[in-house]
Enzyme design. Structure first.
Site, short mmCIF file in Angstrom:
data_model
loop_
_atom_site.label_atom_id
_atom_site.label_comp_id
_atom_site.label_asym_id
_atom_site.label_seq_id
_atom_site.Cartn_x
_atom_site.Cartn_y
_atom_site.Cartn_z
CD GLU A 167 -0.99 0.70 3.65
OE1 GLU A 167 -1.36 1.88 3.47
OE2 GLU A 167 -1.22 0.04 4.67
CE LYS A 190 -3.33 1.32 10.43
NZ LYS A 190 -4.06 0.64 9.33
#
Length: 317
Positions: free
Chosen positions: A31, A165
């Site tokens: 990414e 996360k």
């Protein structure tokens, strides 16, 4: 061996990536939001370059994904990486934003969801990132849920991360992925990792212990015609982790400050990650870089194993 998949005509592939895909060699997508919105300069471009090198040394071809000058790009040059790392004209682009950025001829750093979609359009099956998005804390009232989860339910790409996360609600994210039918595999651990930490307090839905086993899960799922991704959670190396009990208070402080500042939506994750870097005097940034490196090493191995399975199926050499 050649593959039957032809990349979408709107994509621009580097020669290295196009040749590898044509020959059925292992390719790993990366990414670009982590470059433009996830780390400060110059660590961001240094990390991006190093991760590509790790993948090459591991025997696979890296393909960093972004939208530049209105064109989805699969594989970037050093100048492209520098642009993403330094320009203030790079939008954070999820799947909903890709067409808008393209139509305006702009630059977009792709999120996990957008990278998955573009990687799939190119014919890439393995994607490495730092951490995936999920259900935000307070989501039962805010409805703030990352598009990463719906993309995992729809797009057949394996995503290797260090878990969800830890600024998110990990328990609710795992529940959402179960509902969406996304296999969640923890690599070498019975516990699901929490990005900065190896421990989240949640048991892993499934455990795998080798890249070959991961590739076998991918092949079995997609060979059955079950669309959608596979989430592989790779714990950060123990010597680089921030223990869960220490990072928890720091995250709570960052969340409290964010709420007081009225920051919402797509700006929340960049703000929180940046504030946590400040509150840990840079330790979280070092951990973030370490876990991405670790994921890149595993990603190259998985891509090699999956490419070998595909050759066996098609009778290629």
């Amino acid at each position: 061996m050649t593959t039957s998949h032809l990349p979408h005509h709107r994509l621009t592939l580097t020669g290295e990536v196009r040749e590898a895909l044509h020959e059925g060699r292992p390719v790993v997508a990366l990414e670009s939001t982590i470059i433009s919105h996830g780390m400060p300069y110059p660590q961001n471009v240094e990390m991006a370059t190093e991760v590509e090198d790790i993948i090459r040394k591991g025997g696979a071809v890296p393909a960093t994904v972004a939208v530049l000058h209105g064109r989805p790009r699969i594989g970037l040059t050093p100048d492209d990486l520098e642009l993403l790392a330094t320009s203030d004209e790079v939008a954070k682009a999820s799947v909903r934003d890709i067409a808008y950025v393209m139509a305006r001829g702009g630059h977009g750093a792709t999120t996990v969801a957008a990278t998955m979609r573009l990687a799939a359009l190119a014919g890439i099956s393995v994607f490495v990132t730092g951490g995936i998005g999920g259900v935000h804390r307070g989501a039962p009232t805010s409805f703030d849920i990352s598009a990463d989860l719906t993309e995992l339910a729809a797009t057949s790409v394996a995503v290797i991360s260090a878990g969800v996360k830890s600024i998110l609600d990990i328990g609710l994210t795992l529940e959402a992925m179960e509902t969406l039918g996304v296999p969640v595999l923890s690599y070498g651990s019975d516990e699901f990792p929490a990005f900065y930490s190896r421990s989240s307090g949640f048991a892993s839905p499934m455990r795998v212990d080798s890249p070959a086993e991961i590739a076998a899960v991918m092949h079995a799922r997609w060979d059955l015609g079950i669309a959608g991704g596979v989430s592989i959670a790779n714990p950060v190396p123990q010597e680089q982790e921030i223990p869960a009990d220490r990072i928890a208070g720091i995250i709570e402080q960052a969340l409290s400050e964010m709420n007081a500042a009225g920051i919402t939506g797509k700006e929340t994750t960049p703000y929180l990650l940046g504030r946590i870097v400040e509150l840990t005097d840079g330790e979280s940034l070092r951990t973030n870089i370490a876990l991405v490196r670790n994921n890149a090493r595993l990603g190259a191995q998985v891509a090699i194993e999956y490419a070998a399975l595909q050759r066996d199926v098609t009778g290629g050499s």
